[in-house]
Design a protein around this motif. Structure first.
Motif, PDB file in Angstrom:
ATOM      1  N   ALA A 144      -2.317  -7.232   2.353  1.00 34.15           N
ATOM      2  CA  ALA A 144      -1.463  -6.127   1.928  1.00 34.15           C
ATOM      3  C   ALA A 144      -0.615  -5.682   3.108  1.00 34.15           C
ATOM      4  O   ALA A 144      -0.962  -5.918   4.273  1.00 34.15           O
ATOM      5  CB  ALA A 144      -2.295  -4.962   1.392  1.00 34.15           C
ATOM      6  N   VAL A 199      -3.333  -1.204   7.430  1.00 36.67           N
ATOM      7  CA  VAL A 199      -4.208  -2.158   6.744  1.00 36.67           C
ATOM      8  C   VAL A 199      -4.985  -2.937   7.802  1.00 36.67           C
ATOM      9  O   VAL A 199      -4.406  -3.576   8.676  1.00 36.67           O
ATOM     10  CB  VAL A 199      -3.395  -3.119   5.863  1.00 36.67           C
ATOM     11  N   THR A 256      -6.838  -0.944  -7.946  1.00 35.73           N
ATOM     12  CA  THR A 256      -5.533  -0.624  -7.364  1.00 35.73           C
ATOM     13  C   THR A 256      -5.497   0.709  -6.630  1.00 35.73           C
ATOM     14  O   THR A 256      -4.468   1.018  -6.013  1.00 35.73           O
ATOM     15  CB  THR A 256      -4.454  -0.612  -8.452  1.00 35.73           C
ATOM     16  N   SER A 257      -6.562   1.520  -6.650  1.00 30.85           N
ATOM     17  CA  SER A 257      -6.442   2.834  -6.025  1.00 30.85           C
ATOM     18  C   SER A 257      -7.804   3.431  -5.688  1.00 30.85           C
ATOM     19  O   SER A 257      -8.801   3.189  -6.392  1.00 30.85           O
ATOM     20  CB  SER A 257      -5.684   3.790  -6.955  1.00 30.85           C
ATOM     21  N   VAL A 297      -7.885   0.148   4.417  1.00 26.53           N
ATOM     22  CA  VAL A 297      -6.814   0.879   5.100  1.00 26.53           C
ATOM     23  C   VAL A 297      -7.438   1.946   5.984  1.00 26.53           C
ATOM     24  O   VAL A 297      -8.237   2.774   5.515  1.00 26.53           O
ATOM     25  CB  VAL A 297      -5.848   1.524   4.087  1.00 26.53           C
ATOM     26  N   VAL A 328      -8.945  -4.450  -0.030  1.00 27.11           N
ATOM     27  CA  VAL A 328      -7.897  -3.995   0.885  1.00 27.11           C
ATOM     28  C   VAL A 328      -8.441  -2.774   1.609  1.00 27.11           C
ATOM     29  O   VAL A 328      -8.776  -1.760   0.986  1.00 27.11           O
ATOM     30  CB  VAL A 328      -6.597  -3.655   0.139  1.00 27.11           C
ATOM     31  N   VAL A 386      -4.681   6.550  -2.290  1.00 28.43           N
ATOM     32  CA  VAL A 386      -4.252   5.375  -1.517  1.00 28.43           C
ATOM     33  C   VAL A 386      -4.268   4.218  -2.510  1.00 28.43           C
ATOM     34  O   VAL A 386      -5.330   3.863  -3.041  1.00 28.43           O
ATOM     35  CB  VAL A 386      -5.189   5.100  -0.330  1.00 28.43           C
ATOM     36  N   SER A 387      -3.107   3.627  -2.775  1.00 30.72           N
ATOM     37  CA  SER A 387      -3.023   2.666  -3.881  1.00 30.72           C
ATOM     38  C   SER A 387      -2.207   1.443  -3.472  1.00 30.72           C
ATOM     39  O   SER A 387      -1.506   1.429  -2.463  1.00 30.72           O
ATOM     40  CB  SER A 387      -2.403   3.335  -5.110  1.00 30.72           C
ATOM     41  N   ILE A 388      -2.360   0.391  -4.283  1.00 25.97           N
ATOM     42  CA  ILE A 388      -1.548  -0.822  -4.150  1.00 25.97           C
ATOM     43  C   ILE A 388      -0.867  -1.082  -5.480  1.00 25.97           C
ATOM     44  O   ILE A 388      -1.377  -0.692  -6.536  1.00 25.97           O
ATOM     45  CB  ILE A 388      -2.396  -2.047  -3.727  1.00 25.97           C
ATOM     46  N   VAL A 400       0.857  -1.199   0.000  1.00 23.64           N
ATOM     47  CA  VAL A 400       0.000   0.000   0.000  1.00 23.64           C
ATOM     48  C   VAL A 400       0.887   1.241   0.000  1.00 23.64           C
ATOM     49  O   VAL A 400       1.880   1.300   0.723  1.00 23.64           O
ATOM     50  CB  VAL A 400      -0.930   0.004   1.221  1.00 23.64           C
ATOM     51  N   PRO A 405       1.344   0.818   4.781  1.00 27.43           N
ATOM     52  CA  PRO A 405       2.102   1.793   3.980  1.00 27.43           C
ATOM     53  C   PRO A 405       2.992   2.669   4.843  1.00 27.43           C
ATOM     54  O   PRO A 405       2.777   2.839   6.047  1.00 27.43           O
ATOM     55  CB  PRO A 405       0.994   2.631   3.339  1.00 27.43           C
TER      56      PRO A 405
END
Length: 495
Positions: A390, A385, A359-360, A330, A328, A318-320, A299, A393
């Motif tokens: 994940a 998380v 992804t975001s 967070v 996911v 906020v992305s992976i 993340v 971050p």
């Protein structure tokens, strides 16, 4: 003619076989024969053919004494020999105790020559070959013989061997063969091993199929995979295969292909089931293949720069780095740094959920527009998380550029020589600052010059945070010389 008749024991005897008889036999004149009767005893004892004598003496009439006659008795109770069938358990029974019997007692010992003969059970692996004489005493019906049973550690099916017998003495018939059945105490238990693999590193799961002790025959296990949290075709390839553990061995391996994808997933597993289709073994419990993921998403909380007054909110991504198979989630919170709540932004605690396969997502944080001059400031955006596969971050940073940078002004001042000993010069800013504004001040000659008209002055002017002005003073020289109106400059440099 009169003949006195009497019986005399021989191998047949009174009262066991017949009843002693004494009788007179009279053959009338002119005839040649009469019969006498002797009772015969019917018992239940096996006997050989026996006989007794019938003797006679002429007591009247003109005749010579007869030679003795013989009555032969054929037996109707010839014993049948039986060798019993026996079942033993290897490891529990050190010997097989086998009865050798006759169905009715004999008047003589019955002697049977016994020998063992291999069948599925064999000497020396399963039992010890035994050759023995079994003698059933006269009047009895049974004796036991013992045959040693071998206790090994090899799994075997139920096995048996024969016991054959031949009557060598006594009035009895040869028996049919008896059977000793050996139940095994080493039935192998099949185990399917649990295996952990890493996706991307391990192309296949190598799963051991084993038994806890070797078997005398091949053990054949039908293997199939069953989806659990890991599923075909996304995570592995369904495999149906036959695993054969050769006789005398204890293990073989099967391989199951593992799929390497780019999707972040939690640790997953599938089952490996087995059924014994051949061989002396018990069905196994399921084995488990656990797949560790190599695509765990990282993340990231994006760094963002906003301008106060222009941007009402900071939009923070906020992305992976790769999609996940599950949402996911967070937990986001802001943390003061040089920018602080409530002066510069509004503290925000929010949950950012990145849906499975994406992804975001963006979160928004309100930015405060004030009228105070400030340096560039920032605050942190932290995340944890709380759900999904994940990693936590690192903190992101929101940088706030100010739109209220104060403009410093050095005021113009007019003084009268001789009246004003000093020039009082205001140094000011057009809006207050959140920090002290420090201005380095110096005078510069113009038509007025040092030292004739004023005293050169170098000084620091500090406008405290929250204020807008300070004064500096510059000495003015009062001379006696007539001069036109003159001036000099006051310059400033911010520190």
């Amino acid at each position: 003619m009169v003949v006195s008749i009497t019986t005399v024991d021989n191998s047949a005897a009174d009262p066991a076989d017949y009843t002693t008889t004494t009788v007179t036999a009279t053959i009338p004149a002119g005839q040649t024969s009469v019969d006498v009767t002797i009772p015969i005893i019917d018992d239940t004892i096996g006997e050989p053919t026996e006989d007794f004598t019938v003797q006679g003496t002429v007591t009247s009439g003109n005749a010579s004494d007869p030679a003795a006659g013989t009555v032969t008795i054929l037996d109707d109770d010839t014993p049948a020999v039986t060798i019993g069938d026996v079942t033993v358990t290897e490891g529990t029974d050190a010997n097989a105790t086998v009865p050798v019997s006759i169905n009715n007692p004999s008047s003589t010992d019955v002697v049977v020559s016994i020998t063992t003969v291999d069948n599925s059970a064999a000497d020396p692996a399963d039992y010890t070959t035994t050759t023995v004489t079994a003698t059933i005493p006269a009047g009895q019906t049974s004796v036991d013989i013992t045959i040693p049973i071998i206790d090994d550690t090899i799994g075997e099916p139920t096995e048996d061997f024969a016991i054959q017998g031949t009557v060598t003495s006594g009035n009895a018939s040869d028996p049919a063969a008896g059977t000793v059945t050996i139940l095994d105490d080493d039935t192998p238990a099949v185990t399917i091993g649990d295996v952990t693999v890493t996706e991307g590193t391990d192309m296949s799961a190598t799963v051991p199929v084993s038994i806890n002790n070797p078997s005398s025959t091949d053990v054949v296990v039908s293997i199939t995979t069953v989806d659990n949290s890991a599923a075909d075709p996304a995570d592995y390839t369904t495999t149906t295969v036959t695993a054969t553990i050769p006789a005398g061995q204890t293990s073989v391996d099967i391989t199951i292909p593992i799929i390497d994808d780019t999707i972040g997933e939690p640790t997953e597993d599938f089952a490996v089931q087995g059924t014994v289709t051949s061989g002396n073994a018990t069905d196994p419990a399921d084995g488990t293949v656990t797949i560790l993921d190599d695509d765990t998403p990282a993340v990231t909380i994006g760094d963002v720069t906003v301008t106060e007054g222009t941007d009402a909110n900071a939009t923070v991504p906020v992305s992976i780095n790769n999609p996940s198979s599950t949402d996911v989630v967070v937990s986001i919170t802001t943390v003061d740094n040089s920018a602080a709540d409530p002066a510069d932004y509004t503290t925000t605690t929010v949950t950012a959920t990145i849906p499975a396969g994406q992804t975001s997502v963006d979160i928004t944080i309100p930015i405060i527009d004030d009228t105070i001059g400030e340096p560039t400031e920032d605050f942190a955006v932290q995340g944890t998380v709380t759900s999904g596969n994940a990693t936590d971050p690192a903190a992101g940073t929101v940088t706030i550029l100010d739109d209220d940078t104060p403009a410093v002004t050095i005021g113009d001042v007019t003084v009268t020589e001789g009246t004003d000993a000093n020039a009082t010069v205001p140094v000011s800013i057009n809006n207050p600052s959140s920090t002290d504004v420090v201005v380095s001040i110096t005078t510069v000659d113009n038509s007025a010059a040092d030292p004739a008209d004023y005293t050169t002055t170098t000084v620091t002017a500090t406008i405290p945070a929250g204020q807008t002005s300070v004064d500096i003073t510059i000495p003015i020289i009062d001379d006696t010389i007539g001069e036109p109106t003159e001036d000099f400059a006051v310059q400033g440099t911010g520190n």
